[in-house]
Every structure is written in structure tokens, then in C-alpha cells.
Design a protein around this motif. Structure first.
Motif, PDB file in Angstrom:
ATOM      1  N   ARG A 212      86.248 -62.093 -99.549  1.00 36.14           N
ATOM      2  CA  ARG A 212      84.869 -62.334 -99.144  1.00 36.14           C
ATOM      3  C   ARG A 212      84.025 -61.065 -99.250  1.00 36.14           C
TER       4      ARG A 212
ATOM      5  N   LEU B 267      82.865 -58.387 -90.405  1.00 38.14           N
ATOM      6  CA  LEU B 267      82.567 -57.969 -91.763  1.00 38.14           C
ATOM      7  C   LEU B 267      81.828 -59.060 -92.529  1.00 38.14           C
ATOM      8  N   GLY B 268      80.809 -58.683 -93.252  1.00 34.04           N
ATOM      9  CA  GLY B 268      80.111 -59.671 -94.062  1.00 34.04           C
ATOM     10  C   GLY B 268      78.772 -59.130 -94.516  1.00 34.04           C
ATOM     11  N   VAL B 269      78.069 -59.954 -95.290  1.00 35.83           N
ATOM     12  CA  VAL B 269      76.763 -59.533 -95.803  1.00 35.83           C
ATOM     13  C   VAL B 269      75.813 -59.265 -94.640  1.00 35.83           C
ATOM     14  N   ILE B 270      75.859 -60.177 -93.638  1.00 36.29           N
ATOM     15  CA  ILE B 270      75.026 -59.996 -92.458  1.00 36.29           C
ATOM     16  C   ILE B 270      75.774 -59.069 -91.510  1.00 36.29           C
TER      17      ILE B 270
ATOM     18  N   PHE C 276      79.850 -70.111 -90.228  1.00 35.32           N
ATOM     19  CA  PHE C 276      80.262 -69.539 -91.501  1.00 35.32           C
ATOM     20  C   PHE C 276      81.595 -68.790 -91.400  1.00 35.32           C
TER      21      PHE C 276
ATOM     22  N   PRO D  73      77.893 -59.941-102.824  1.00 33.10           N
ATOM     23  CA  PRO D  73      77.981 -61.328-102.351  1.00 33.10           C
ATOM     24  C   PRO D  73      78.780 -62.272-103.256  1.00 33.10           C
ATOM     25  N   SER D  74      79.418 -61.775-104.289  1.00 32.62           N
ATOM     26  CA  SER D  74      80.294 -62.667-105.044  1.00 32.62           C
ATOM     27  C   SER D  74      81.638 -62.753-104.343  1.00 32.62           C
ATOM     28  N   GLU D  75      82.448 -63.704-104.788  1.00 35.81           N
ATOM     29  CA  GLU D  75      83.712 -63.894-104.104  1.00 35.81           C
ATOM     30  C   GLU D  75      84.870 -63.955-105.087  1.00 35.81           C
TER      31      GLU D  75
ATOM     32  N   TRP E 172      85.943 -71.361 -99.315  1.00 26.93           N
ATOM     33  CA  TRP E 172      84.559 -71.165 -98.918  1.00 26.93           C
ATOM     34  C   TRP E 172      83.931 -72.432 -98.376  1.00 26.93           C
TER      35      TRP E 172
END
Lengths: 336, 292
Positions: free
Chosen positions: A306, A29-32, A58, A311-313, A194
């Protein structure tokens, strides 16, 4: 019906499985977006440089640090609850969060402006000052609570007092900071990982593993101490000595976690409780189950932190509280 | 700083293009001479790069809330609060601009693309613009803007002097607890009011927020009358933020500036920035307010 002795094993197996599941979800899971199959490819050295960077530099450090910190804080909490014979004890009462936070704020306040090579100075000195502050606070509380030995109730009362003092100091310095430094301090204090990297992991891994094993080895003393000082002494335990050793173990555990992840509140309180409800008070099982539940909760919380507002946390400490509070209240209601 | 700007050859490709060594706060960084895809993680610097005509591909949330950037953020991705390294790698930048206070993150950013860390209060805004121009080989653009800016300031100055004279101006924000009084070096239009336009601050503001400290000072409500000037630019800390009833209090309402209707509500996000684009917007607002 199942026999009672099997239950802890089942609980351990289930929580371990849950950790594995969240581990893989978190990795994917993530932006990418990296497809599960590709993730495997990267692990076998067949991925693109970019995917490798995302997974190994990361995501993986964060995941591993989450697991370590979750386990460390929870076991520290379990030790403190038994040693102080108080169900509301958690690493915070030994001033670990307040001491660590104060040290970090002082560090940022006094040195940030003058430090020229900040990325180096900041990453290495910040955790170190947190560790020093946390241990100093715990030491102070222990000394102040000392009166021919340390009774649990004195320990807690002095802890509350010293915490209040530290928090007041914290507030004064925070108010005097300029907004940029303040933001950095605020993020750190509410708990965030982070900044996780492999160096940090290698720095705290040995402590956490050794202390977890050590606590497990001391499980029988914890069992006895739960019965109260008199009974424990009657059973032939050197209560004061064991208490000091176990406190030191808890402080070191929690302090290394605070150094790595900032002030994570609440987890040290709830994880042992959940574990106790699931497996009973025997520390031979309570300790490992606390560790598993702590790891699971922390990793779950960080994965959400996350991704929910990406993309904010969201600071992971807040997510833990949001996740943990309802279940905790449910458990308490059920117990009555 | 860096030994930059030799020839202005047209770099065709962002990757593998000419680079030079730039001395940043995080050490010597090899950066492209003509960056093509910049991620500005330090929100305050967005407008600088825009003014220099550089292609910014990613910027934090705050940038998109600045009213003075309206119509100037097309094609720029919102990277949120600036903690997601994955969002940055996703944008495939060839240069990343961060603040030193973003701390531990920098090590990871450096693995994505050349990263320049900037200390936010080291240079004043004009110096910072020149520094960025030097870094990206766009001095001509900076000079052009500065010339234009000087003209605008000069025009505004005569108009405002006529309307205001030697009266004092205050810039104040509140977060609901404390009231912050700003001097000339901490955004909020301070550099325009006290430096460019040369307007007067109250005696205490000069003492506490200009001659000493980081560029602002925080005071309690009781101290308000001692600090308040004849004209006040005021606002909450954030847009829609809590002002803690400061603007409803009798102390506030009894200030001369309030009684005379000389209070102007500034946009807290727009006035947070100090870049050329926001400065122009702020100057316009200040001029309009004071010459009304």
C-alpha cells in the motif's frame, strides 16, 4: 538454558507482539497522515469525519482482512503439508487458486458486460464465484485421486494435473477478454485486497475462526498422520476419514481466503515451514504459530504494498513472495 | 438520462451547492450541477473534462504520460494507478468519475464524494462527450469543440484523400506475443481513420475488427500479411514496451507497406486515448504521416 517446552510459548508471544507493532504502523501509514495521537482520538469517537472514514472504512478493514487471510492460508498450508506428508504442499496444489481464478475469469468474461448494476453484482458475486470455483476444483482433484482411498502421492500428482488444465483454460479466456476486463481479472488473480470491506470480513470471519479452532482440536491426528499412512493406521487412526475431514477443513479455509483476497501464492507454503523451524512439528503449537506468522507476513506485505509506491499499489501476493523467498531459502540452507 | 441543466446560476461554493440526480451505471447519484473539483479515476476521460473546461484535480498516472496533454496537466495531482482511495479523499473532490470495471472500489469512493461510474464502451467518443457535457451543464463547450473538430476533419479529409485515395490503412499494436488489429471503436485513432476520414480498412480487418467483436482482433504473426493494409500505423503495446521482434521479422519486412516506407510509429499512450484533446493530436499525426 531454557527448557524446550517454553520455546513455542515464547515464539507465540514474540510473533503476537510483532503483529501488534505492524498493526499500529499499518494503521498510521498512508497517503493521509494521521498522527498516532489522533488515531487514538478517532478510536474514542473524537476524530474528524474524514479521519474516521480513512481509519474505519479504508484502513481497518484491510488490516483485519489481512490478518484473517494470512492466518487462514497458512493453517490450510500446514494441514495440507501434514496430510499429504509432503513439504512442498500448499493450498495451490488442491487447485484452490486455479479453480478460484478460473471461476472469477469466467464470471468476468460472461457476465461483466451484461451486468447492469455492477457495483452490487461485482462485489458480492465475484467472491462467491471464487469460492465455488475453488471448492469445485478441490472436489474434482479428490475424486480423480480416489482409488480405494486417496494416497498422498496420488493427491499431489492429480492436483498438479488438474491445476495445469485449469491454468490452460484460464489463459484461453484471459486472451479472449478485452483489456479492461483483463486488467480487473489480472489484479484479482495476482492477489489484492484493496476491495476489503466490513461485509467481506463478516462473511469470512466465522469460517476462519471456527476452522482454526477445529484444526487445533484435530492437532493430535495431524501429529500421527505425519508419520505416514501405515503407522497412523497401526496406531488406530481412521486415516482415510480423518484425511477427508482435514482436507475439507483446509479447502474451506483456503477457499474463503481466495474469495476474499484473490490468488495468494507462496504464503501457504512458507508460513508452516517457518513455524516448524521455530517450534517443531507438534501441531498443538505448529497450528497457532503458523497462523500468527501468516497473519504477520500478510499484514506486513500489505502495508508495504500500500505504501511503497503510493498512491499506486503493488499486488500483495507479489510482496509476500519478495519478502518470503529470501528467508525461506535461508531456512532451507540452514537446515542442511 | 439526468434531468439536468435548468438555470446556469453561478454556484459559489463546491460543497452545499445545487445538486441534481444523475442516472449513472452505479445507480442514481446526487451530483453538483457545477462541479468544482473533479477526480477522474478513469484515465480515458481526463481530456473530455478538460475540453469541457472543468477543473480536474486528480487523474491517474497514464494521463501524465500522454504526449498530447503536454502543458494541460498543470495543477492536476497524479493519483497513481487509481487504487488509492486515500489519495482521492486527500484531494477533497466534489465529483469522482470511475469506470464500472473498477468494481469494489466504487462503494468506498461513494463515501468520499458523489461518484459516477461509466461503462467504457457504452458510448462512442462523440456521444460520451455530449453525455459529460449534459452532466456538467457545459453543452456550449461541447458544441464549440465539435464544430471546430468537424472543420479540422473536413480539411484533413480532402488532403488525405488526395494523397491516399482508396488504399487501405491498418492500425496495429503488439505486446510481443500477439498482434492486435484495431477497428473503428477501440481508440488508437480508429475512429478518426475509419469513421471521420472514411478511409478503407482491409477486407479481413473489416470482417474481424469492425463488423464483429469488441473493436479489435488479435492475430498471430503468420496472419499479418492477410490483415496488413497499404499504410500501417504501428507500435508496441506500451511506450518502450517489448514488440517481441515483430518489427524485425522477415514477415513484417516483406509487407508492401514496409517496403514502400508507409509505416508510421504511433505513440502507444497518446493513441490509447479517445478524448477531444488526444483526437486532435492524433488527427495531426495521421494527416502529417499520410500526406508526407
Amino acid at each position: 538454558m531454557k527448557t524446550k517446552t517454553n520455546k513455542p510459548l515464547i515464539v507465540m508471544a514474540v510473533t503476537f507482539l510483532l503483529i501488534v507493532v505492524v498493526f499500529f504502523i499499518s494503521l498510521n501509514l498512508g497517503v493521509i497522515k494521521i498522527a498516532p495521537l489522533k488515531t487514538l482520538q478517532v478510536f474514542f469517537g473524537q476524530g474528524t469525519a474524514r479521519d474516521e472514514l480513512v481509519l474505519f472504512e479504508f484502513r481497518l478493514p484491510r488490516i483485519i482482512l489481512s490478518l484473517l487471510v494470512g492466518a487462514g492460508i497458512s493453517v490450510a498450508g500446514a494441514i495440507l503439508q501434514s496430510v499429504s506428508q509432503n513439504e512442498l504442499a500448499e493450498p495451490g496444489i488442491l487447485g484452490i487458486n486455479a479453480g478460484g481464478s478460473l471461476a472469477v475469469v469466467l464470471f468476468i468474461y460472461f457476465f461483466q458486460g451484461s451486468a447492469s448494476d455492477l457495483s452490487f453484482f461485482g462485489t458480492f458475486m465475484l467472491p462467491f464465484s471464487a469460492l465455488a470455483g475453488a471448492i469445485l476444483a478441490a472436489f474434482l482433484i479428490y475424486i480423480l485421486a480416489w482409488k480405494k482411498g486417496v494416497t498422498p502421492i496420488r493427491l499431489i500428482l492429480v492436483g498438479i494435473g488438474v491445476n495445469a488444465g485449469f491454468n490452460a483454460l484460464l489463459l484461453i479466456f484471459q486472451l479472449k477478454m478485452d483489456p479492461h476486463d483483463f486488467m480487473q481479472a489480472a489484479v484479482w488473480i495476482s492477489g489484492s485486497i484493496w476491495g476489503a470491506n466490513w461485509n467481506m470480513i463478516w462473511a469470512i470471519l466465522p469460517w476462519i475462526v471456527i476452522l482454526l479452532l477445529f484444526t487445533l482440536y484435530k492437532a493430535r491426528y495431524l501429529n500421527i498422520m505425519q508419520l505416514g499412512d501405515q503407522l497412523a493406521t497401526g496406531l488406530g487412526t481412521a486415516v482415510e476419514k480423518e484425511r477427508r475431514i482435514l482436507l475439507l477443513a483446509a479447502v474451506t479455509l483456503a477457499a474463503s481466503c481466495v474469495a476474499a483476497a484473490g490468488g495468494i501464492a507462496f504464503l501457504g507454503l512458507i508460513a508452516p515451514h517457518v513455524a516448524r523451524r521455530l517450534t517443531g512439528p507438534r501441531h498443538q503449537t505448529l497450528i497457532p504459530v503458523s497462523a500468527f506468522i501468516g497473519s504477520f507476513l500478510f499484514l506486513l506485505a500489505d502495508t508495504l504494498a500500500r505504501n511503497v509506491l503510493a498512491p499506486s499499489e503493488i499486488p500483495v501476493g507479489l510482496v509476500i513472495s519478495v519478502l518470503g523467498a529470501p528467508y525461506f531459502i535461508y531456512l532451507l540452507m540452514k537446515a542442511n | 438520462c439526468g434531468n439536468n441543466s435548468e438555470s446556469k446560476g453561478s454556484a459559489s461554493d463546491s460543497k452545499g451547492a445545487e445538486t441534481f440526480t444523475y442516472k449513472a451505471e452505479n445507480g442514481n447519484v446526487k451530483i453538483p450541477k457545477h462541479p468544482k473539483r473533479v477526480v477522474v479515476m478513469a484515465d480515458g476521460y481526463y481530456g473530455y473534462f478538460k475540453t469541457l473546461g472543468i477543473n480536474v484535480v486528480g487523474a491517474p498516472e497514464n494521463v501524465f504520460k500522454n504526449p498530447y496533454y503536454k502543458g494541460k496537466t498543470n495543477g492536476v495531482e497524479n493519483i497513481g494507478d487509481g487504487t488509492s482511495v486515500e489519495k482521492v479523499i486527500d484531494l477533497n473532490p466534489d465529483l469522482i468519475i470511475v469506470w464500472t470495471t473498477q468494481g469494489a472500489d466504487i462503494k468506498k469512493l461513494e463515501k468520499i464524494a458523489p461518484t459516477v461510474a461509466v461503462k467504457y464502451d457504452k458510448l462512442d467518443n462523440i456521444e460520451q462527450l455530449k453525455e459529460f457535457a449534459k452532466m456538467t451543464g457545459t453543452e456550449d463547450k461541447a458544441e464549440k469543440w465539435l464544430a471546430k473538430w468537424d472543420k479540422k476533419v473536413a480539411a484533413a479529409k480532402t488532403k488525405i484523400k488526395k494523397a491516399v485515395g482508396d488504399k487501405t490503412i491498418s492500425i496495429m499494436q503488439t505486446n510481443g506475443k500477439d498482434i492486435y488489429v484495431f477497428g473503428k471503436d477501440f481508440g488508437r485513432g480508429g475512429s478518426i481513420i475509419y469513421k471521420d476520414l472514411g478511409l478503407q480498412a482491409t477486407k479481413l480487418t473489416k470482417e474481424k475488427a469492425i463488423d464483429q467483436g469488441p473493436g479489435y482482433t488479435s492475430i498471430s504473426l503468420e496472419k499479418l500479411p492477410d490483415f496488413a493494409g497499404d499504410y500501417i500505423f504501428a507500435g508496441p503495446w506500451q511506450s518502450g514496451g517489448d514488440d517481441g521482434g515483430v518489427f524485425e521479422s522477415s514477415i513484417w519486412k516483406n509487407l508492401n507497406a514496409v517496403k514502400n516506407g508507409h509505416v508510421y510509429k504511433m505513440d502507444p499512450i497518446g493513441f490509447y486515448f479517445t478524448d477531444p484533446i488526444s483526437l486532435e493530436g492524433q488527427l495531426e499525426f495521421i494527416t502529417e504521416s499520410l500526406t508526407k
